[in-house]
Design an enzyme around this catalytic site. Structure first.
Site, PDB file in Angstrom:
ATOM      1  N   HIS A 107      -4.039 110.401 -17.640  1.00 33.73           N
ATOM      2  CA  HIS A 107      -3.795 111.456 -16.667  1.00 33.73           C
ATOM      3  C   HIS A 107      -3.317 112.694 -17.420  1.00 33.73           C
ATOM      4  O   HIS A 107      -2.810 112.586 -18.540  1.00 33.73           O
ATOM      5  CB  HIS A 107      -2.700 111.042 -15.685  1.00 33.73           C
ATOM      6  CG  HIS A 107      -3.112 109.951 -14.743  1.00 33.73           C
ATOM      7  ND1 HIS A 107      -4.168 110.068 -13.888  1.00 33.73           N
ATOM      8  CD2 HIS A 107      -2.590 108.728 -14.515  1.00 33.73           C
ATOM      9  CE1 HIS A 107      -4.272 108.961 -13.157  1.00 33.73           C
ATOM     10  NE2 HIS A 107      -3.330 108.124 -13.536  1.00 33.73           N
ATOM     11  N   CYS A 123      -7.298 115.521 -16.713  1.00 29.42           N
ATOM     12  CA  CYS A 123      -7.506 116.720 -15.912  1.00 29.42           C
ATOM     13  C   CYS A 123      -6.802 117.921 -16.520  1.00 29.42           C
ATOM     14  O   CYS A 123      -5.819 117.801 -17.244  1.00 29.42           O
ATOM     15  CB  CYS A 123      -7.024 116.506 -14.498  1.00 29.42           C
ATOM     16  SG  CYS A 123      -8.217 115.610 -13.510  1.00 29.42           S
TER      17      CYS A 123
END
Length: 432
Positions: free
Chosen positions: A246, A296
């Site tokens: 992440h 991301c």
């Protein structure tokens, strides 16, 4: 920090970077609660005295309302009176509160939990955390490799090529974070093991010593990078770091992005690159250091723009594609099946470094639980098909183009990109 104090730091940034002695301030800033020990350690790793001063000033602006007056106190206590007076003239009457030191408060990012109750049924099999592995690095089997710069490669006489003929070529560290602590509010990254396996095999085929580490906390990520930086790379020509996790978005000067450990604590991409820069890893000086980040860059979803029919090459993504980001603000968008968003870091830009991102800063990165992420799937294919002919920068442009043709849920797009500070063309070794 109050905006007026941030403005004072901005106006006096040049003087602070030139004259500040950061090492004299660390104990006081730690004792007064302005910085944590981890923050001070990261500032120390940023490089020279000027680099540390620059990073300290940037980080100071992110602290609480008492950070500025406490910083002035530390300047006076360490004999840096002239700098303290310079700052005070820009913010007259600033005094620290007489009450107890206000410690920085860490607040979790707001999270939009997954809402698709059927999503768990799409996995081929549940992920087994008992299969956690820490692969001992072993050289690839001996085989004949095509050396860079042989006949058939695209040559550009004005720019040299990196030496890439050592065997093995170098170390490749892959950090694959799949299972996250429930307290971190980060979802598990199903499909990431597919990415990891592809990249492990690909870089072995490119004659690298590959080491895979699974489900690392922030501190374990730092330790793995520190261990890699302390290896003797003198007999190798290159070093590769791949992080699948992440991410989150924060302020930065050069390398955007941060990645999360499975404990929910993040480390900036800038600090990740610092472990292998010329100062901290002398045996990699003047050698290419490559970083591939599948995470991301933020929580925005790109819906793209209309193009003419001859420009469009539609390649629909899966209906179940997920992002690798958690929104930084609350969202009612039920499509936020997320991991997290990338952070932006700020440090000097060393040469011979390339950071390839799966998505443009600020935007989500899509991952299919069944086939892995768009970026890694495309990167693996482009390397397989083109490494014998094209240099790395050219191949990454191919990756950008191919991924940009995908679309998630028939709507959302993704645009990878690179921060390229390589000085020469880089051609990988390939099997004869």
């Amino acid at each position: 920090m109050d905006e007026k104090h941030k403005n004072v730091l901005r106006r006096n940034r040049t003087n602070l970077v030139r004259d500040l002695n950061p090492s004299d301030l660390y104990d006081g800033l730690l004792e007064k609660g302005v910085f944590t020990q981890d923050m001070i350690d990261e500032i120390k790793r940023s490089g020279t005295r000027r680099d540390q001063a620059r990073q300290l000033v940037r980080d100071l602006a992110t602290r609480g309302s008492q950070a500025f007056p406490l910083f002035l106190e530390c300047l006076k206590e360490t004999g840096q009176q002239s700098l303290a007076e310079l700052l005070e003239n820009g913010a007259p009457g600033v005094q620290p509160q007489p009450t107890a030191v206000v410690r920085p408060v860490v607040r979790p990012l707001p999270v939009s939990p997954p809402t698709d109750v059927n999503e768990e049924k799409k996995d081929d099999a549940p992920y087994d955390p008992k299969q956690t592995r820490n692969i001992t690095p072993t050289p690839s089997p001996e085989m004949e490799y095509m050396r860079p710069n042989q006949q058939g490669r695209i040559r550009r006489d004005s720019v040299q090529n990196y030496k890439m003929d050592a065997s093995p070529c170098g170390h490749c560290l892959i950090i694959n974070n799949v299972e996250f602590d429930p307290k971190s509010y980060l979802s598990n990254r199903r499909g990431s093991n597919i990415d990891c396996d592809k990249l492990e095999q690909r870089f072995k085929a490119l004659n690298f010593i590959v080491e895979v580490k699974l489900n690392l906390t922030q501190k374990q990520i730092k330790h793995a990078l520190h261990t890699l930086s302390k290896k003797d790379h003198s007999q190798y020509d290159c070093c590769v770091v791949i992080i699948l996790s992440h991410g989150t978005e924060v302020s930065h000067s050069r390398f955007p992005g941060a990645v999360y450990g499975v404990d929910g604590q993040c480390i900036s991409v800038q600090n990740i690159t610092n472990y292998l820069n010329g100062q901290h890893c002398p045996s990699l000086q003047s050698k290419p250091k490559l970083f591939f980040i599948q995470a991301c860059g933020g929580d925005e979803k790109d819906t793209g723009f209309e193009v003419s029919s001859d420009e469009a090459e539609p390649s629909p993504g899966g209906a179940d594609d997920q992002t690798d980001a958690i929104p930084m603000s609350s969202s009612s968008d039920s499509l936020s099946m997320s991991d997290e968003v990338d952070a932006k870091a700020s440090l000097p830009t060393p040469s011979d470094i390339l950071v390839s991102y799966s998505t443009f800063p600020g935007y989500v990165s899509w991952r299919d639980p069944q086939s892995g992420s768009w970026y890694v799937e495309t990167l693996d294919r482009i390397l397989e098909e083109n490494a014998a002919v094209h240099d790395l920068a050219t191949m990454l442009t191919m990756v950008n183009n191919d991924v940009s043709q995908n679309s998630a849920k028939g709507l959302y797009k993704q645009m990878p990109g690179s921060f390229n500070f390589l000085r020469k063309f880089l051609y990988f070794q390939t099997k004869a």
